[in-house]
Design a protein around this motif. Sequence first.
Motif, PDB file in Angstrom:
ATOM      1  N   VAL A  96      -6.833  12.200  -1.401  1.00  0.00           N
ATOM      2  CA  VAL A  96      -5.881  11.374  -2.137  1.00  0.00           C
ATOM      3  C   VAL A  96      -4.909  12.324  -2.816  1.00  0.00           C
ATOM      4  CG1 VAL A  96      -5.556   9.704  -3.996  1.00  0.00           C
ATOM      5  CG2 VAL A  96      -7.554   9.519  -2.507  1.00  0.00           C
ATOM      6  N   GLY A 151      -3.800   7.624  -0.345  1.00  0.00           N
ATOM      7  CA  GLY A 151      -5.034   7.922   0.359  1.00  0.00           C
ATOM      8  C   GLY A 151      -4.751   8.072   1.843  1.00  0.00           C
ATOM      9  N   TYR A 164     -12.023   3.236   2.855  1.00  0.00           N
ATOM     10  CA  TYR A 164     -10.922   2.818   1.992  1.00  0.00           C
ATOM     11  C   TYR A 164     -11.409   2.515   0.577  1.00  0.00           C
ATOM     12  CZ  TYR A 164      -8.487   3.010   6.316  1.00  0.00           C
ATOM     13  OH  TYR A 164      -7.955   3.485   7.489  1.00  0.00           O
ATOM     14  N   LEU A 180     -11.560   5.812  -1.044  1.00  0.00           N
ATOM     15  CA  LEU A 180     -10.241   6.295  -1.436  1.00  0.00           C
ATOM     16  C   LEU A 180      -9.774   5.636  -2.733  1.00  0.00           C
ATOM     17  CD1 LEU A 180      -8.437   6.367   2.041  1.00  0.00           C
ATOM     18  CD2 LEU A 180      -9.218   8.339   0.702  1.00  0.00           C
ATOM     19  N   ARG A 209     -11.256   7.089  -5.685  1.00  0.00           N
ATOM     20  CA  ARG A 209     -10.622   8.375  -6.019  1.00  0.00           C
ATOM     21  C   ARG A 209      -9.197   8.189  -6.524  1.00  0.00           C
ATOM     22  NH1 ARG A 209     -14.649   9.138  -2.694  1.00  0.00           N
ATOM     23  NH2 ARG A 209     -15.688  11.172  -2.475  1.00  0.00           N
ATOM     24  N   ALA A 255      -6.631   5.962  -5.245  1.00  0.00           N
ATOM     25  CA  ALA A 255      -5.545   5.558  -4.353  1.00  0.00           C
ATOM     26  C   ALA A 255      -4.991   4.187  -4.725  1.00  0.00           C
ATOM     27  CB  ALA A 255      -6.026   5.542  -2.907  1.00  0.00           C
ATOM     28  N   ILE A 283      -2.038   3.548   0.837  1.00  0.00           N
ATOM     29  CA  ILE A 283      -2.847   4.111   1.928  1.00  0.00           C
ATOM     30  C   ILE A 283      -1.984   4.254   3.170  1.00  0.00           C
ATOM     31  CG2 ILE A 283      -4.766   3.662   3.504  1.00  0.00           C
ATOM     32  CD1 ILE A 283      -6.142   2.212   1.123  1.00  0.00           C
TER      33      ILE A 283
END
Length: 285
Positions: free
Chosen positions: A147, A156, A169, A172, A175, A177, A180
């Motif tokens: 990310v 992401g 996903y 992500l 983290r 995001a 994407i």
Amino acid sequence: METAPAPLAALVQMTSGTDPAVNLATIDRALAEAAAKGATMAFLPEMSLLLDRDRPRSAMHIVREADSAWLPALRQMAQRHGLWLHSGSMPLLSDDGARRVNRSHVIAADGSVRARYDKIHMFDVTLPSGEKWTESAAYASGAALEVVQTPLGRLGLSICFDLRFPELYRALVDRGADLIAVPAAFTVSTGEAHWHILLRARAIETACHVVAAAQSGTHADGRATYGHSLAIDPWGTVLAEATAGNADGDRGYDLILAPIAADAAARARQAIPLARSRAVRSIEI
């Protein structure tokens, strides 16, 4: 007080072929148009630099990143056009030279590389159409999520077949995001069946913008790809969609633009608070 317009993402849909020099020239033209139309960041499709399923023939072009001319060329383009750039992906040799990797790069407008991502999920399938693909025969899977902060948000990274694995996903989003990327070279049969559904599902379930630049049309190596590059907002609304083919003649690409509103993810997550509502339960059978 007037609200500033949302920054624009430019999605470049290509029919990449077996000659990297031709593909680079196409990308350069597309980035020039994206910059002229006010885009902040451009997104290329999977295998934007080389799309060739003939592995012996493609081997002459595929080297380690440190030895490749492709990334320096893209860095120079980003700087020259004043754009952030997502490379889609390119085939490279792993650092040990043993296998190939399918790698994305995020490049800032100053030409610096801000992130790398190697595709995690390999496209090993036998389709109802009779097509058989064994990506793992030549490519090594990546092992790390990525990310990165961009002018459009926290981006992401994923590539094509990754789209079918929602747990990636969710990780992500965990983290940070809120946007994407899904560069792709979907086959026609799988694209017709699943492309729009899966991309909208990923946007809705993560409350992220999804930006999916795609390969399209009949390629020099004989394959056909689905096209329909898409930008989708965190509520699942399609913001922009390319046509199935590259309709702009000898330019070799189509370009679509989509506004990426900074507060859209927060508004979707406030309306349907999945993170707060998610429950993990142990179920005995």
